[in-house]
Design a protein around this motif. Structure first.
Motif, mmCIF file in Angstrom:
data_model
loop_
_atom_site.group_PDB
_atom_site.id
_atom_site.type_symbol
_atom_site.label_atom_id
_atom_site.label_comp_id
_atom_site.label_asym_id
_atom_site.label_seq_id
_atom_site.Cartn_x
_atom_site.Cartn_y
_atom_site.Cartn_z
ATOM 1 N N ALA A 153 44.924 28.938 21.048
ATOM 2 C CA ALA A 153 43.835 28.428 20.207
ATOM 3 C C ALA A 153 42.533 29.171 20.509
ATOM 4 O O ALA A 153 41.754 29.479 19.599
ATOM 5 C CB ALA A 153 43.656 26.929 20.436
ATOM 6 N N GLY A 154 42.300 29.471 21.807
ATOM 7 C CA GLY A 154 41.107 30.218 22.171
ATOM 8 C C GLY A 154 41.131 31.636 21.629
ATOM 9 O O GLY A 154 40.105 32.158 21.171
ATOM 10 N N ALA B 231 39.001 27.850 26.151
ATOM 11 C CA ALA B 231 40.089 26.928 26.503
ATOM 12 C C ALA B 231 39.896 26.283 27.862
ATOM 13 O O ALA B 231 40.745 25.465 28.260
ATOM 14 C CB ALA B 231 41.416 27.685 26.477
ATOM 15 N N LEU B 232 38.833 26.613 28.583
ATOM 16 C CA LEU B 232 38.702 26.156 29.966
ATOM 17 C C LEU B 232 38.764 24.630 30.109
ATOM 18 O O LEU B 232 39.454 24.136 31.018
ATOM 19 C CB LEU B 232 37.408 26.692 30.574
ATOM 20 C CG LEU B 232 37.266 26.529 32.089
ATOM 21 C CD1 LEU B 232 38.460 27.139 32.810
ATOM 22 C CD2 LEU B 232 35.970 27.174 32.583
ATOM 23 N N PRO B 233 38.090 23.834 29.274
ATOM 24 C CA PRO B 233 38.224 22.378 29.432
ATOM 25 C C PRO B 233 39.669 21.891 29.321
ATOM 26 O O PRO B 233 40.113 21.033 30.096
ATOM 27 C CB PRO B 233 37.348 21.816 28.308
ATOM 28 C CG PRO B 233 36.344 22.886 28.055
ATOM 29 C CD PRO B 233 37.087 24.174 28.237
ATOM 30 N N ALA B 234 40.410 22.454 28.354
ATOM 31 C CA ALA B 234 41.818 22.060 28.204
ATOM 32 C C ALA B 234 42.649 22.530 29.394
ATOM 33 O O ALA B 234 43.547 21.818 29.852
ATOM 34 C CB ALA B 234 42.389 22.646 26.909
ATOM 35 N N LEU C 297 33.304 25.975 37.054
ATOM 36 C CA LEU C 297 33.701 27.173 36.313
ATOM 37 C C LEU C 297 33.147 27.158 34.897
ATOM 38 O O LEU C 297 32.736 28.200 34.375
ATOM 39 C CB LEU C 297 35.230 27.280 36.277
ATOM 40 C CG LEU C 297 35.914 27.738 37.567
ATOM 41 C CD1 LEU C 297 37.422 27.637 37.427
ATOM 42 C CD2 LEU C 297 35.498 29.149 37.931
ATOM 43 N N GLU C 298 33.136 25.987 34.269
ATOM 44 C CA GLU C 298 32.581 25.898 32.923
ATOM 45 C C GLU C 298 31.115 26.312 32.905
ATOM 46 O O GLU C 298 30.655 27.029 32.006
ATOM 47 C CB GLU C 298 32.732 24.473 32.390
ATOM 48 C CG GLU C 298 34.153 24.089 32.010
ATOM 49 C CD GLU C 298 34.220 22.698 31.426
ATOM 50 O OE1 GLU C 298 33.289 22.311 30.687
ATOM 51 O OE2 GLU C 298 35.194 21.981 31.723
ATOM 52 N N GLN C 299 30.360 25.862 33.903
ATOM 53 C CA GLN C 299 28.952 26.248 33.994
ATOM 54 C C GLN C 299 28.810 27.734 34.315
ATOM 55 O O GLN C 299 27.960 28.428 33.758
ATOM 56 C CB GLN C 299 28.254 25.415 35.079
ATOM 57 C CG GLN C 299 28.142 23.934 34.769
ATOM 58 C CD GLN C 299 27.219 23.656 33.595
ATOM 59 O OE1 GLN C 299 26.264 24.373 33.341
ATOM 60 N NE2 GLN C 299 27.514 22.581 32.867
#
Length: 245
Positions: free
Chosen positions: A133-134, A169-172, A234-236
């Motif tokens: 999806a990403g 896609a990182l949150p998923a 990592l998201e930040q």
């Protein structure tokens, strides 16, 4: 020092009706500590294995030829639509038996490795769908820029699509890894000495199910919390400045 602390803990919990006397038994304490360590090892191995196979499957589904995409799509559907425990039993009781019949004592795949492979591949298909999806969310203008620089399909995938897809896609992916940590508890089903299996061995003799289940809940809660904290960091850290604003 440790014995003094454990004795204080046992005395503190006794009025609450909680029997943690097994902590004062050297053998049972050692087996429980071994279970805690084995669970950590399972998490440490299955996480990179699942991410590696997830990237490979996502790349095959997105950019592979038809003869690659079709088997991969079948594998994804079969894996995510069947229970992980059933997959583990099929792998360990069927595939492992066939390998043992062929190789005998030389079978290199241990029960620990079967758990790593089965759980890793199971979560890999969820990673792959998130990454796919990403990849599809990468703006077309970036792909056109890559083609203008004479990038091949492989270079475009490795240098443009996957780095961006990872951020999208990182949150998923973090959510999948949290679920993976909890899923390692199925290792006890084939007698891998993780914290769940060692707890079962202890409470079968001491009848202290509640006490050990509380320990297990707290332990897995701590592990999943650490994965979530790392994921948020990592998201930040990987956030693209200004993107989506």
């Amino acid at each position: 020092m440790i014995d003094t602390v454990l004795q204080a803990w046992v005395r503190l919990c006794k009025p609450l009706g909680l029997n943690y006397g097994f902590l004062l038994d050297g053998a049972e304490r050692a087996s429980f500590a071994h279970g805690l360590w084995v669970t950590l090892e399972l998490c440490a191995w299955t996480m990179p294995v699942s991410l590696l196979f997830g990237v490979l499957i996502a790349a095959g589904l997105s950019n592979g030829p038809a003869w690659v995409r079709r088997p991969l799509r079948g594998f994804v559907e079969l894996t995510r639509n069947t229970p992980t425990l059933v997959q583990l039993y099929c792998a360990f009781l069927v595939l492992n038996m066939l390998i043992t019949q062929r190789l005998g004592e030389a079978n290199p795949i241990t029960p620990f490795m079967w758990v790593v492979l089965v759980v890793g591949l199971h979560k890999a298909v969820f990673h792959a769908e998130a990454l796919r999806a990403g990849i599809e969310a990468v703006p077309p203008v970036m792909l056109e820029s890559a083609r203008s620089l004479a990038f091949t399909r492989g270079q475009t995938l490795a240098r443009v699509q996957l780095p961006l897809a990872l951020r999208f896609a990182l949150p998923a992916l973090v959510n999948n890894l949290v679920d993976l940590v909890k899923m390692t508890a199925i290792a006890s089903a084939i007698a891998v000495g993780d914290v769940t299996y060692e707890s079962i061995m202890i409470w079968s003799h001491r009848d202290n199910v509640l006490e050990l289940l509380l320990f297990i809940l707290v332990y897995f809660g701590l592990l999943t919390w650490l994965v979530s904290v790392l994921g948020r960091w990592l998201e930040q850290h990987l956030r693209m400045p200004g993107y989506g604003q």
